[in-house]
Design a protein around this motif. Structure first.
Motif, mmCIF file in Angstrom:
data_model
loop_
_atom_site.group_PDB
_atom_site.id
_atom_site.type_symbol
_atom_site.label_atom_id
_atom_site.label_comp_id
_atom_site.label_asym_id
_atom_site.label_seq_id
_atom_site.Cartn_x
_atom_site.Cartn_y
_atom_site.Cartn_z
ATOM 1 N N LYS A 173 -4.341 -17.662 -13.913
ATOM 2 C CA LYS A 173 -4.321 -17.742 -12.452
ATOM 3 C C LYS A 173 -2.985 -17.185 -11.976
ATOM 4 N N ILE A 174 -3.031 -16.455 -10.867
ATOM 5 C CA ILE A 174 -1.838 -15.805 -10.326
ATOM 6 C C ILE A 174 -1.537 -16.411 -8.958
ATOM 7 N N PHE A 175 -0.281 -16.824 -8.775
ATOM 8 C CA PHE A 175 0.155 -17.399 -7.506
ATOM 9 C C PHE A 175 1.372 -16.611 -7.007
ATOM 10 N N PHE A 176 1.349 -16.246 -5.720
ATOM 11 C CA PHE A 176 2.471 -15.549 -5.092
ATOM 12 C C PHE A 176 2.955 -16.358 -3.899
ATOM 13 N N VAL A 177 4.242 -16.263 -3.611
ATOM 14 C CA VAL A 177 4.791 -16.883 -2.412
ATOM 15 C C VAL A 177 4.629 -15.935 -1.225
ATOM 16 N N ASN A 178 5.026 -14.683 -1.370
ATOM 17 C CA ASN A 178 4.960 -13.711 -0.270
ATOM 18 C C ASN A 178 4.020 -12.571 -0.643
ATOM 19 N N TRP A 179 2.746 -12.803 -0.545
ATOM 20 C CA TRP A 179 1.745 -11.794 -0.903
ATOM 21 C C TRP A 179 0.667 -11.826 0.157
ATOM 22 N N SER A 180 0.246 -10.668 0.588
ATOM 23 C CA SER A 180 -0.835 -10.599 1.572
ATOM 24 C C SER A 180 -1.678 -9.363 1.268
ATOM 25 N N ALA A 181 -2.768 -9.215 1.979
ATOM 26 C CA ALA A 181 -3.680 -8.098 1.748
ATOM 27 C C ALA A 181 -3.031 -6.760 2.058
ATOM 28 N N SER A 182 -2.007 -6.763 2.930
ATOM 29 C CA SER A 182 -1.277 -5.534 3.228
ATOM 30 C C SER A 182 0.200 -5.858 3.391
ATOM 31 N N GLN A 183 1.017 -4.931 2.952
ATOM 32 C CA GLN A 183 2.468 -5.085 3.021
ATOM 33 C C GLN A 183 3.068 -3.740 3.417
ATOM 34 N N SER A 184 4.282 -3.764 3.925
ATOM 35 C CA SER A 184 4.957 -2.499 4.235
ATOM 36 C C SER A 184 6.403 -2.570 3.774
ATOM 37 N N ILE A 185 6.944 -1.382 3.475
ATOM 38 C CA ILE A 185 8.323 -1.275 3.007
ATOM 39 C C ILE A 185 8.842 0.100 3.386
ATOM 40 N N ASN A 186 10.124 0.202 3.604
ATOM 41 C CA ASN A 186 10.740 1.499 3.886
ATOM 42 C C ASN A 186 10.943 2.271 2.584
ATOM 43 N N ALA A 187 10.841 3.592 2.665
ATOM 44 C CA ALA A 187 11.124 4.433 1.506
ATOM 45 C C ALA A 187 12.526 4.116 1.008
ATOM 46 N N ASN A 188 12.710 4.097 -0.281
ATOM 47 C CA ASN A 188 13.952 3.747 -0.968
ATOM 48 C C ASN A 188 14.297 2.269 -0.868
ATOM 49 N N GLY A 189 13.385 1.466 -0.326
ATOM 50 C CA GLY A 189 13.564 0.020 -0.316
ATOM 51 C C GLY A 189 13.209 -0.552 -1.672
ATOM 52 N N THR A 190 13.563 -1.797 -1.902
ATOM 53 C CA THR A 190 13.266 -2.449 -3.176
ATOM 54 C C THR A 190 12.127 -3.438 -2.986
ATOM 55 N N LEU A 191 11.095 -3.247 -3.771
ATOM 56 C CA LEU A 191 9.918 -4.108 -3.749
ATOM 57 C C LEU A 191 10.130 -5.198 -4.789
ATOM 58 N N ILE A 192 10.176 -6.461 -4.333
ATOM 59 C CA ILE A 192 10.454 -7.581 -5.224
ATOM 60 C C ILE A 192 9.321 -8.602 -5.119
ATOM 61 N N HIS A 193 8.752 -8.959 -6.273
ATOM 62 C CA HIS A 193 7.742 -10.016 -6.337
ATOM 63 C C HIS A 193 7.962 -10.813 -7.614
ATOM 64 N N SER A 194 7.829 -12.134 -7.517
ATOM 65 C CA SER A 194 7.978 -13.027 -8.664
ATOM 66 C C SER A 194 6.779 -13.973 -8.705
ATOM 67 N N PRO A 195 5.670 -13.522 -9.278
ATOM 68 C CA PRO A 195 4.477 -14.365 -9.318
ATOM 69 C C PRO A 195 4.616 -15.499 -10.329
ATOM 70 N N VAL A 196 3.814 -16.520 -10.138
ATOM 71 C CA VAL A 196 3.673 -17.601 -11.109
ATOM 72 C C VAL A 196 2.319 -17.391 -11.769
ATOM 73 N N VAL A 197 2.304 -17.384 -13.092
ATOM 74 C CA VAL A 197 1.077 -17.159 -13.848
ATOM 75 C C VAL A 197 0.835 -18.362 -14.748
ATOM 76 N N SER A 198 -0.407 -18.884 -14.713
ATOM 77 C CA SER A 198 -0.750 -20.027 -15.554
ATOM 78 C C SER A 198 -2.209 -19.945 -15.982
#
Length: 108
Positions: A28-53
């Motif tokens: 099972k995968i759990f995210f704190v900040n995850w949605s069906a759509s996301q946006s970021i500026n070019a050269n930005g850093t995409l950071i995600h730390s999911p919990v997997v169990s």
């Protein structure tokens, strides 16, 4: 002395309270900040730390438009793509069983 013995017995690990997962159990995968759509500026850093169990023996893969960008659980990726809309996918495989999450990533 009796209170010391009671204290020591109460501090021993309880084997029955440990989680045991079947080999064929779907991670099972759990995210704190995850949605069906996301946006970021070019050269930005995409950071995600999911919990997997369960995560014992898990293999991780992050793809952006089917190109592998990381094989670590936590993503820390500098977006070098040109502006546009992309599909970001996080896949977890455990004992040959996979599950995934996707999001539509807009690069500005």
């Amino acid at each position: 002395m009796l209170s010391f013995i009671v204290f020591m017995v109460s501090c021993t690990p309880d084997e029955d309270s440990k989680s045991v997962f079947a080999d064929d159990e779907l991670p099972k995968i759990f995210f704190v900040n995850w949605s069906a759509s996301q946006s970021i500026n070019a050269n930005g850093t995409l950071i995600h730390s999911p919990v997997v169990s369960p995560n014992d023996g898990a293999i991780y893969e992050w793809t952006l438009e089917s190109q592998i960008i990381s094989e670590e659980k936590d993503l820390n990726y500098i977006v070098t793509e040109t502006p546009g809309v992309y599909t970001l996918t996080f896949t977890v495989t455990r004992n040959g069983i996979s599950t995934y999450r996707t999001t539509e990533l807009t690069v500005n």
